[in-house]
Design a protein around this motif. Structure first.
Motif, PDB file in Angstrom:
ATOM      1  N   UNK A  94       0.826  -1.210   0.000  1.00  6.76           N
ATOM      2  CA  UNK A  94       0.000   0.000   0.000  1.00  6.76           C
ATOM      3  C   UNK A  94       0.858   1.259   0.000  1.00  6.76           C
ATOM      4  N   UNK A  95       2.077   1.123   0.447  1.00  9.75           N
ATOM      5  CA  UNK A  95       3.001   2.268   0.451  1.00  9.75           C
ATOM      6  C   UNK A  95       3.931   2.236  -0.758  1.00  9.75           C
ATOM      7  N   UNK A  96       3.642   1.326  -1.715  1.00  8.26           N
ATOM      8  CA  UNK A  96       4.430   1.282  -2.952  1.00  8.26           C
ATOM      9  C   UNK A  96       5.698   0.484  -2.860  1.00  8.26           C
ATOM     10  N   UNK A  97       5.836  -0.342  -1.828  1.00  8.27           N
ATOM     11  CA  UNK A  97       7.062  -1.118  -1.669  1.00  8.27           C
ATOM     12  C   UNK A  97       7.021  -2.313  -2.606  1.00  8.27           C
ATOM     13  N   UNK A  98       7.882  -2.298  -3.615  1.00 11.65           N
ATOM     14  CA  UNK A  98       8.011  -3.405  -4.541  1.00 11.65           C
ATOM     15  C   UNK A  98       9.249  -4.217  -4.210  1.00 11.65           C
ATOM     16  N   UNK A  99       9.642  -5.080  -5.146  1.00 18.45           N
ATOM     17  CA  UNK A  99      10.755  -5.987  -4.876  1.00 18.45           C
ATOM     18  C   UNK A  99      12.071  -5.234  -4.685  1.00 18.45           C
ATOM     19  N   UNK A 100      12.288  -4.155  -5.465  1.00 19.02           N
ATOM     20  CA  UNK A 100      13.532  -3.390  -5.320  1.00 19.02           C
ATOM     21  C   UNK A 100      13.608  -2.727  -3.955  1.00 19.02           C
ATOM     22  N   UNK A 101      12.479  -2.129  -3.539  1.00 24.53           N
ATOM     23  CA  UNK A 101      12.450  -1.493  -2.220  1.00 24.53           C
ATOM     24  C   UNK A 101      12.623  -2.527  -1.116  1.00 24.53           C
ATOM     25  N   UNK A 102      12.031  -3.708  -1.292  1.00 18.09           N
ATOM     26  CA  UNK A 102      12.142  -4.745  -0.271  1.00 18.09           C
ATOM     27  C   UNK A 102      13.587  -5.182  -0.081  1.00 18.09           C
ATOM     28  N   UNK A 103      14.330  -5.294  -1.192  1.00 22.51           N
ATOM     29  CA  UNK A 103      15.743  -5.668  -1.099  1.00 22.51           C
ATOM     30  C   UNK A 103      16.524  -4.608  -0.327  1.00 22.51           C
ATOM     31  N   UNK A 104      16.272  -3.347  -0.643  1.00 21.25           N
ATOM     32  CA  UNK A 104      16.997  -2.254   0.023  1.00 21.25           C
ATOM     33  C   UNK A 104      16.670  -2.205   1.512  1.00 21.25           C
ATOM     34  N   UNK A 105      15.389  -2.293   1.855  1.00 20.22           N
ATOM     35  CA  UNK A 105      14.994  -2.235   3.262  1.00 20.22           C
ATOM     36  C   UNK A 105      15.500  -3.431   4.046  1.00 20.22           C
ATOM     37  N   UNK A 106      15.538  -4.601   3.414  1.00 21.07           N
ATOM     38  CA  UNK A 106      16.055  -5.788   4.091  1.00 21.07           C
ATOM     39  C   UNK A 106      17.519  -5.582   4.470  1.00 21.07           C
TER      40      UNK A 106
END
Length: 925
Positions: free
Chosen positions: A28-40
């Motif tokens: 819902x906040x626009x977190x896709x796979x690229x963002x998930x990798x960075x946040x992880x």
């Protein structure tokens, strides 16, 4: 700062939002796979805990992910009930409804139409050869829409003629066929092919509790039909409804079991097979057809997938490979025929594999509707193992979903590793995916996976996949206990799993088991081994009346059009050249386990070479003279060989053994006729006289005639009543001995008297022909001797017969008990009415006459035919029985193929070729 606050702060900073709700989805906040990798990566730095890239999808809200991180930090969550993977963690037998033991379900037939594979044999060949079937969309489709030119959209696993169809075979008119979704068309043909492969004739399933379960999702045809400007008609609703995709199969084949279409997106067909297995186990059906279909008729959905970033630019699924960059789309149909295992074994069916059990679940609420869930897959795998009654460590291969999307593959690998890979096993668990060969079949993908695994279990070989020589780099393969299979390997495994996941969250997994006795199928790539028929399928032969020796093979072929028959014969000619062909099984499958259609040919021989030679000659005849469709009509046996007093007791009824051999081969006449004294043989065959009584009458009759002067005979072109008047006028000793037709009869008498008759007729222009010496029956001396025969047979006690006897004494049917002494005295004295008997049979629908005798029936039958196109088959002796059976089959009379082709197992033989002169384009243009 606690973990939840830290996570909320990181998300707000990364996505540029002021406030983050801890219970809203990351997506819902626009977190896709690229963002998930960075946040992880950032979380790992703050917590010291390495997170997989899939963590934001497995725990899709900040609160859920924080809770998971807390559990990991304090030592991990406690195992859920039933999570144990030890050998004793699961029951030894699968359980079904209410805890009752669930019997395995047998896969007895496979039908498929896939890119490069028109049947299970071709599918197996492409799998073991490692063939890549991905290519450009056919030109005809590409020309209709420029959207196919976008990267990845116009590349995939495409069928060259997705709209091809044979509507006449299914009695569907051209307009209805044009309104039918090609998915419905493919399903009809492939469902019939699955039945053929199973050795199930339509008569075996028609009006039975046979179920149909179809996975279907695509609506390309419906959308295209309306957007393309085609006017809807009365056939449009049923032609495009998903429900009718299953219902039409039930309707066309008259199947009375459950009939349903299932749409769970890409898991549809595996869910359909699971539902079919449940229906079999609970007694809702006795046979089931289950599978799925997908047709990629428009580029639009592919363009959507491309926009979503899940479509591979080259259209290839690089399942579990380091180069995985999305999925490639594919189309086709797979249907399997299923039975409960005891039923399959009792019927002598070939069993490819067994379905031990399975499970279906949902991801629930994940980080977006299309986001997969590794925890849900973990639950699924454990539930499937428990339902199948196996421990995870016992599973030896998994045909994975393996769509080729990086995140989806990673989540699946983690779930497989957690449940199966790290279970107690000596070597890493091999995995693979058919998608790497031909793309993602979407609604048909799960059924294709089942077909692949069933064939692998049957053949004892694990096929390898493509595009994963360098496996995915973001999964710890050694620690995970998995390996991607990249080439074929010999396999004596017993258990394998098949996974299929829908993009709406419905997941399915089935556990398959090797068949009770693994043996190779017959196809172009893998010739068969010899296989013995189960004892329960052996045909008992009682004494008396021989059928053709078992060493003689019969091969019947049929199709619904002349062209299809020629093509089928050509396929068989090629098959007969296979050096390791199991000829007994092949002939048995063709005869006893296939439907027989209007256009037919059959050959017989002692080996494959002789059959091939006969087939080659038959093919030459087919080219020169197109076959006529069979229209059997009724059948009558006509005995024309007369018994005599000099014959030994066992041979005193000439033709009786031949007739018995035909009967044991399944030739059952509606009527039986005997010419002259041969009526005794007919009476015995009908059941009215015992063999001893028939021989006794024949001996008395022959001895009586032997004492009478031998007359000569003259055939005259004259009505019988006029000939009788002529005989009375020309003097004593003359009599009408036979009435062959309304215009022709035979006069018998002394040679000098016949000479006077001939001279008189010649002067009057009446055609006549001298027949030479004949027996004394029916002449004037026989009339005088008839009372003596009646007295000698006074004690004769005939019985009611089993088959209608049409008598040449009366020219019509005679009851069995009426065949007493008076009847046989009259038969001696009165003119023979063979013509009337034949006319009676013709009037009542008999069109095929089998003459058992010296070959005298032809002219007499032609004389009374009257344009009714009667067919004559001659069978003079035992040596003629094989050719007579072949001719009768070609005329539309089906012998008992279970006798002529004794049970020797079901094997793969050429399928019925479709005739596709019909064109959807021509109808709709």
């Amino acid at each position: 700062m606690n973990l939840l606050d830290l996570l909320l702060e990181l998300v707000a900073e990364r996505m540029g939002v002021a406030d983050v709700d801890p219970d809203r989805l990351f997506i819902d906040y626009g977190i896709g796979s690229t963002d998930a990798v960075a946040l992880a990566g950032v979380l790992a730095e703050h917590t010291g805990t390495e997170l997989p890239n899939s963590a934001f999808y497995e725990h899709p809200t900040p609160r859920a992910l924080a809770a998971h991180l807390e559990e990991v930090r304090v030592g991990g969550p406690a195992p859920a009930p039933g999570d144990s993977t030890g050998p004793g963690a699961f029951p030894s037998a699968s359980t079904g409804i209410g805890g009752l033991a669930a019997e395995p379900v047998a896969i007895v037939g496979i039908g498929c139409r896939l890119p490069g594979a028109g049947g299970p044999g071709e599918l197996w060949e492409l799998l073991t050869s490692g063939t890549d079937l991905v290519g450009p969309v056919p030109a005809a489709r590409a020309e209709r829409d420029e959207g196919w030119a976008e990267p990845g959209v116009g590349m995939g696993g495409f069928l060259p003629e997705v709209e091809a169809f044979d509507p006449a075979f299914f009695s569907i008119n051209a307009r209805e066929a044009a309104a039918m979704d090609p998915q419905q068309r493919m399903l009809l043909e492939v469902a019939h092919e699955a039945l053929q492969d199973a050795g199930l004739r339509l008569a075996d399933v028609t009006r039975t509790a046979t179920g149909v379960f179809v996975g279907i999702s695509s609506s390309d045809y419906l959308v295209g039909r309306f957007s393309g400007g085609l006017a809807p008609d009365a056939y449009t609703p049923t032609g495009t409804a998903h429900s009718v995709a299953a219902n039409r199969i039930s309707y066309v084949f008259d199947l009375h079991g459950p009939s349903m279409a299932i749409d769970t997106a890409c898991s549809s067909s595996l869910v359909a097979i699971h539902q079919a297995a449940l229906a079999l186990r609970t007694g809702q059906c006795d046979v089931a057809l289950a599978g799925g279909v997908n047709a990629v008729l428009s580029p639009d959905i592919g363009r959507c997938f491309r926009t979503a970033g899940v479509l591979a630019p080259d259209g290839r699924c690089k399942s579990f490979g380091a180069g995985a960059d999305g999925m490639g789309r594919s189309e086709g149909t797979v249907m399997v025929a299923l039975k409960r295992l005891p039923d399959a074994l009792a019927a002598g069916d070939r069993v490819y594999a067994l379905i031990r059990g399975g499970a279906v679940n949902s991801d629930g609420r994940t980080n977006g509707l299309m986001s997969p869930s590794a925890p849900a897959q973990v639950r699924l795998l454990r539930a499937a193992c428990q339902a199948a009654g196996v421990a995870p460590g016992q599973v030896e291969y998994v045909e994975a979903h393996g769509s080729g999307t990086r995140l989806g593959d990673l989540m699946e690998l983690r779930a497989l590793s957690e449940v199966l890979g790290t279970a107690q096993r000596p070597e890493p668990l091999p995995i693979g995916s058919l998608k790497s060969n031909l793309g993602h079949l979407e609604a048909a993908a799960g059924a294709a996976g089942v077909a692949k695994v069933a064939l692998a279990l049957f053949h004892g070989v694990l096929p390898g996949g493509l595009h994963a020589d360098r496996p995915a780099e973001d999964f710890a393969w050694d620690a995970g206990g998995l390996r991607v299979l990249t080439g074929p390997e010999p396999w004596d495994g017993r258990l394998a799993g098949v996974s299929s996941f829908g993009f709406g969250g419905t997941n399915a997994h089935l556990i398959l088991q090797a068949p009770p006795s693994r043996r190779p199928a017959l196809d172009a790539a893998t010739p068969p081994s010899k296989e013995a028929a189960p004892p329960s399928r052996q045909v008992a032969q009682s004494s008396g009346g021989r059928v053709p020796a078992p060493s003689r093979r019969f091969l019947p072929l049929s199709a619904h059009t002349p062209q299809a028959l020629r093509e089928l014969a050509e396929r068989w000619r090629d098959l007969l050249a296979e050096p390791a062909l199991d000829l007994a099984a092949a002939c048995h499958t063709a005869g006893a386990r296939r439907d027989h259609h209007a256009y037919r040919l059959a050959v017989s021989g002692t080996d494959a070479a002789q059959l091939a030679g006969e087939l080659e000659r038959a093919l030459t005849d087919l080219v020169a003279t197109p076959p006529a469709g069979s229209a059997a009509g009724g059948l009558a046996l006509v005995f024309t060989a007369e018994p005599t007093a000099s014959e030994p007791p066992t041979g005193g009824l000439p033709g009786a053994e031949v007739a018995e051999a035909l009967r044991r081969a399944g030739v059952v006449p509606e009527m039986v006729i005997g010419d002259g004294a041969a009526e005794l043989v007919a009476a015995h065959y009908s059941g009215a006289l015992s063999a001893a009584d028939a021989r006794a009458v024949a001996a008395r009759r022959a001895r009586l005639l032997a004492g009478l002067p031998a007359p000569h005979a003259l055939r005259v072109r004259m009505a019988a009543r006029l000939a009788e008047a002529l005989c009375r006028r020309m003097g004593s000793g003359l009599a009408v001995s036979a009435v062959e037709s309304p215009q022709t009869c035979v006069i018998a008498g002394p040679p000098e008297a016949l000479a006077r008759v001939r001279a008189a007729l010649s002067d009057g222009g009446v055609l006549c022909a001298d027949l030479g010496p004949v027996t004394a029956a029916h002449g004037e001396p026989a009339v005088k001797a008839a009372p003596e025969l009646a007295a000698a047979l006074a004690g004769l006690a005939p019985q009611e017969g089993r088959v209608t006897l049409v008598s040449t004494v009366t020219g019509g049917p005679v009851a069995g008990k009426a065949l007493d002494a008076a009847h046989w005295a009259g038969q001696l004295a009165r003119p023979g009415l063979l013509g009337d008997a034949l006319s009676y049979a013709l009037d009542r629908g008999v069109r095929t006459f089998v003459e058992i005798g010296p070959g005298v029936l032809g002219p007499r039958l032609r004389a009374v035919d009257g344009g009714r196109k009667a067919r004559l088959v001659r069978c003079a002796g035992q040596a003629d029985v094989p050719s007579a059976l072949i001719r009768l089959y070609e005329l539309g009379h089906d012998p008992d193929w279970a006798v002529l082709t004794p049970a020797a197992g079901v094997t793969s033989v050429p399928l019925l070729p479709w005739s596709r002169e019909w064109s959807c384009v021509e109808v709709t243009a």
